[in-house]
Design a protein around this motif. Sequence first.
Motif, PDB file in Angstrom:
ATOM      1  N   GLY A  40     100.841   3.101 -32.699  1.00 31.07           N
ATOM      2  CA  GLY A  40     100.369   3.039 -31.290  1.00 31.07           C
ATOM      3  C   GLY A  40     100.169   1.602 -30.857  1.00 31.07           C
ATOM      4  O   GLY A  40     100.183   0.669 -31.730  1.00 31.07           O
ATOM      5  N   PRO A  41      99.778   1.393 -29.560  1.00 29.60           N
ATOM      6  CA  PRO A  41      99.518   0.038 -29.047  1.00 29.60           C
ATOM      7  C   PRO A  41      98.030  -0.637 -29.591  1.00 29.60           C
ATOM      8  O   PRO A  41      97.215   0.254 -30.106  1.00 29.60           O
ATOM      9  CB  PRO A  41      99.525  -0.034 -27.672  1.00 29.60           C
ATOM     10  N   PRO A  42      98.210  -1.800 -29.849  1.00 34.99           N
ATOM     11  CA  PRO A  42      96.777  -2.301 -30.216  1.00 34.99           C
ATOM     12  C   PRO A  42      95.684  -2.071 -29.336  1.00 34.99           C
ATOM     13  O   PRO A  42      95.965  -1.923 -28.118  1.00 34.99           O
ATOM     14  CB  PRO A  42      97.036  -3.796 -30.620  1.00 34.99           C
ATOM     15  N   PHE A  43      94.559  -1.850 -29.887  1.00 37.69           N
ATOM     16  CA  PHE A  43      93.431  -1.480 -28.638  1.00 37.69           C
ATOM     17  C   PHE A  43      93.176  -2.633 -27.899  1.00 37.69           C
ATOM     18  O   PHE A  43      92.741  -2.339 -26.735  1.00 37.69           O
ATOM     19  CB  PHE A  43      92.226  -1.288 -29.593  1.00 37.69           C
ATOM     20  N   ALA A  44      93.507  -4.022 -28.063  1.00 38.03           N
ATOM     21  CA  ALA A  44      93.338  -4.971 -27.354  1.00 38.03           C
ATOM     22  C   ALA A  44      94.360  -4.834 -26.109  1.00 38.03           C
ATOM     23  O   ALA A  44      93.934  -5.299 -25.011  1.00 38.03           O
ATOM     24  CB  ALA A  44      93.486  -6.305 -27.992  1.00 38.03           C
ATOM     25  N   ALA A  45      95.591  -4.702 -26.421  1.00 37.72           N
ATOM     26  CA  ALA A  45      96.473  -4.390 -25.345  1.00 37.72           C
ATOM     27  C   ALA A  45      96.106  -3.341 -24.349  1.00 37.72           C
ATOM     28  O   ALA A  45      95.978  -3.421 -23.326  1.00 37.72           O
ATOM     29  CB  ALA A  45      97.791  -4.007 -25.821  1.00 37.72           C
ATOM     30  N   VAL A  46      95.474  -2.339 -24.967  1.00 42.45           N
ATOM     31  CA  VAL A  46      94.881  -1.147 -24.355  1.00 42.45           C
ATOM     32  C   VAL A  46      93.792  -1.623 -23.353  1.00 42.45           C
ATOM     33  O   VAL A  46      93.779  -1.342 -21.896  1.00 42.45           O
ATOM     34  CB  VAL A  46      94.339   0.206 -24.859  1.00 42.45           C
ATOM     35  N   ALA A  47      93.107  -2.412 -23.743  1.00 47.91           N
ATOM     36  CA  ALA A  47      91.895  -2.986 -23.083  1.00 47.91           C
ATOM     37  C   ALA A  47      92.529  -3.723 -21.881  1.00 47.91           C
ATOM     38  O   ALA A  47      91.907  -3.751 -20.614  1.00 47.91           O
ATOM     39  CB  ALA A  47      90.930  -3.683 -24.031  1.00 47.91           C
ATOM     40  N   GLU A  48      93.400  -4.775 -22.063  1.00 49.71           N
ATOM     41  CA  GLU A  48      94.025  -5.560 -21.155  1.00 49.71           C
ATOM     42  C   GLU A  48      94.334  -4.788 -20.000  1.00 49.71           C
ATOM     43  O   GLU A  48      94.301  -5.209 -18.746  1.00 49.71           O
ATOM     44  CB  GLU A  48      94.889  -6.583 -21.846  1.00 49.71           C
ATOM     45  N   ARG A  66      91.358  12.768 -26.161  1.00 50.65           N
ATOM     46  CA  ARG A  66      91.048  14.077 -26.598  1.00 50.65           C
ATOM     47  C   ARG A  66      92.217  14.773 -26.224  1.00 50.65           C
ATOM     48  O   ARG A  66      92.756  15.738 -26.833  1.00 50.65           O
ATOM     49  CB  ARG A  66      89.993  14.680 -25.666  1.00 50.65           C
ATOM     50  N   LYS A  67      92.994  14.651 -25.228  1.00 45.86           N
ATOM     51  CA  LYS A  67      94.281  15.531 -24.650  1.00 45.86           C
ATOM     52  C   LYS A  67      95.568  14.867 -25.033  1.00 45.86           C
ATOM     53  O   LYS A  67      96.589  15.511 -24.952  1.00 45.86           O
ATOM     54  CB  LYS A  67      94.112  15.584 -23.170  1.00 45.86           C
ATOM     55  N   GLY A  68      95.463  13.665 -25.224  1.00 42.31           N
ATOM     56  CA  GLY A  68      96.801  13.009 -25.762  1.00 42.31           C
ATOM     57  C   GLY A  68      97.496  12.481 -24.494  1.00 42.31           C
ATOM     58  O   GLY A  68      97.151  12.515 -23.431  1.00 42.31           O
ATOM     59  N   GLY A  69      98.703  11.851 -24.983  1.00 38.69           N
ATOM     60  CA  GLY A  69      99.303  11.574 -23.714  1.00 38.69           C
ATOM     61  C   GLY A  69     101.001  10.950 -24.039  1.00 38.69           C
ATOM     62  O   GLY A  69     101.234  10.961 -25.326  1.00 38.69           O
ATOM     63  N   ARG A  70     101.709  11.011 -23.194  1.00 39.24           N
ATOM     64  CA  ARG A  70     103.063  10.435 -23.538  1.00 39.24           C
ATOM     65  C   ARG A  70     103.690   9.569 -22.524  1.00 39.24           C
ATOM     66  O   ARG A  70     103.317   9.624 -21.267  1.00 39.24           O
ATOM     67  CB  ARG A  70     104.001  11.590 -23.817  1.00 39.24           C
ATOM     68  N   GLY A  71     104.421   8.613 -22.772  1.00 43.17           N
ATOM     69  CA  GLY A  71     105.385   7.693 -21.629  1.00 43.17           C
ATOM     70  C   GLY A  71     104.459   6.619 -21.320  1.00 43.17           C
ATOM     71  O   GLY A  71     105.126   5.820 -20.623  1.00 43.17           O
ATOM     72  N   ARG A  72     103.375   6.322 -21.332  1.00 43.15           N
ATOM     73  CA  ARG A  72     102.572   5.195 -21.036  1.00 43.15           C
ATOM     74  C   ARG A  72     102.954   3.647 -21.588  1.00 43.15           C
ATOM     75  O   ARG A  72     102.608   2.817 -21.468  1.00 43.15           O
ATOM     76  CB  ARG A  72     100.999   5.458 -21.150  1.00 43.15           C
ATOM     77  N   TRP A  73     103.216   4.077 -23.213  1.00 39.88           N
ATOM     78  CA  TRP A  73     103.386   3.089 -24.074  1.00 39.88           C
ATOM     79  C   TRP A  73     104.615   3.109 -24.907  1.00 39.88           C
ATOM     80  O   TRP A  73     104.958   2.561 -26.129  1.00 39.88           O
ATOM     81  CB  TRP A  73     102.133   3.045 -25.426  1.00 39.88           C
ATOM     82  N   GLY A  74     105.703   3.842 -24.373  1.00 43.14           N
ATOM     83  CA  GLY A  74     106.812   3.901 -25.072  1.00 43.14           C
ATOM     84  C   GLY A  74     107.180   5.392 -25.382  1.00 43.14           C
ATOM     85  O   GLY A  74     106.710   6.170 -24.889  1.00 43.14           O
ATOM     86  N   VAL A  76     106.926   7.292 -28.382  1.00 47.41           N
ATOM     87  CA  VAL A  76     106.038   7.714 -29.408  1.00 47.41           C
ATOM     88  C   VAL A  76     104.823   8.303 -28.435  1.00 47.41           C
ATOM     89  O   VAL A  76     103.885   7.720 -27.921  1.00 47.41           O
ATOM     90  CB  VAL A  76     105.605   6.917 -30.338  1.00 47.41           C
ATOM     91  N   PRO A  77     104.755   9.589 -28.465  1.00 47.22           N
ATOM     92  CA  PRO A  77     103.547  10.251 -27.938  1.00 47.22           C
ATOM     93  C   PRO A  77     102.321  10.291 -28.650  1.00 47.22           C
ATOM     94  O   PRO A  77     102.189  10.179 -30.181  1.00 47.22           O
ATOM     95  CB  PRO A  77     103.894  11.849 -27.532  1.00 47.22           C
ATOM     96  N   MET A  78     101.102   9.970 -27.852  1.00 47.51           N
ATOM     97  CA  MET A  78      99.794  10.071 -28.616  1.00 47.51           C
ATOM     98  C   MET A  78      99.331  11.580 -28.668  1.00 47.51           C
ATOM     99  O   MET A  78      99.200  12.255 -27.642  1.00 47.51           O
ATOM    100  CB  MET A  78      98.613   9.435 -27.813  1.00 47.51           C
ATOM    101  N   PRO A  79      99.190  12.059 -29.979  1.00 45.35           N
ATOM    102  CA  PRO A  79      98.975  13.500 -30.104  1.00 45.35           C
ATOM    103  C   PRO A  79      97.287  13.600 -29.722  1.00 45.35           C
ATOM    104  O   PRO A  79      96.535  12.711 -29.575  1.00 45.35           O
ATOM    105  CB  PRO A  79      98.991  13.813 -31.691  1.00 45.35           C
TER     106      PRO A  79
END
Length: 104
Positions: A40-48, A66-74, A76-79
């Motif tokens: 997944g993306p680096p936490f610093a990039a999420v922060a920016e 808590r619920k996951g996501g998809r399509g925000r960072w490419g 690979v979905p976040m479970p």
Amino acid sequence: MAIIAFNITYARAQTLTDGPQLAKDNICMGCHQIDKTRVGPPFAAVAERYVAGGQPMVNYLANSIRKGGRGRWGAVPMPAQPQVTEEEATALATWILSLASPAK
């Protein structure tokens, strides 16, 4: 007995203020690093990306944890991470946003 309850509460509060440890305890570091891309993306990039949104972004990120996501960072979905409590997710989101570079 009240002293024990206070100590547990205090210890829990201390854990929630230690973002890196909370991220390790909840296995976040398996997919994320602070300043490097892993799965997944680096936490610093999420922060920016989200820091300008202020307090509503804490809730947004906590919900994404808590619920996951998809399509925000490419591709690979976040479970979803349902084992992370709402309190922990909020603490993690707050810590992540604190990693944004100060405005110049």
